[in-house]
Design a protein around this motif. Structure first.
Motif: not given
Length: 197
Positions: A69-81
């Protein structure tokens, strides 16, 4: 790429854990510090290694669902770790996936740092990817998988008002029944927290 760590907890605080693996200490940023065993005990973390020009950071999760889920969320533009980690400190992996799949902007905006525009962008960019990530992360194995995201969010808010921290709430709700209502979730969390006290 470091994808997995198994070792002994050498140090832990509100946001990070140091895992000793055969004499080498790995500093890991964790979403749920309360889910990590005490210092001196063994721990296993699924990790995501993030490399920047000035840093090499590890983000750790006690479940594959959390990592996916963490890696999914970071696929969005402008979202970092950091924002990805904040998301999983506020919501369970199942609640995040449910909110994305159903377009539940209100639940997503409960995450510090996510406003309405960012939440809408997350839904727009990630809704179609939720299914494949859910398959990889083992969704369906957790009793929370079918729980309504709004119900869980209301229970979380009630527990926050009682003084519980996000990590404690996530851990306390981890094995709650999927069909539980808000009051049942709160009672379950209180019993779970009391058993660990």
């Amino acid at each position: 790429m470091i994808a997995h760590l198994r070792g002994t907890v050498a140090h832990r605080d509100a946001e990070t854990v140091v895992v000793d693996v055969h004499g080498v200490g790995y500093l890991v940023h964790v979403a749920d510090p309360s889910g990590v065993p005490p210092v001196g005990q063994s721990v296993e973390l699924h990790t995501s290694q993030q490399v920047r020009e000035d840093a090499l950071d590890l983000y750790g999760f006690t479940s594959r669902a959390g990592l996916a889920t963490f890696e999914l969320v970071m696929r969005a533009t402008g979202v970092g770790p950091r924002l990805g980690l904040a998301t999983l400190r506020t919501l369970s992996p199942d609640a995040v996936r449910t909110a994305l799949a159903t377009g539940d902007v209100a639940t997503l905006t409960s995450v510090p740092g996510i406003g309405k525009k960012v939440a809408e962008r997350l839904v727009l960019e990630l809704r179609d990817k939720v299914g494949s990530v859910a398959d990889l992360s083992g969704a369906g194995e957790s009793p929370r998988a079918a729980r309504d995201a709004t119900t869980e969010q209301q229970a979380r808010e009630a527990l926050r008002q009682l003084g519980y921290r996000e990590g404690e709430i996530t851990h306390a709700l981890a094995d709650a029944p999927a069909d539980a209502g808000v009051e049942d979730l709160v009672r379950h969390a209180l019993r779970s927290a009391g058993a660990r006290a």
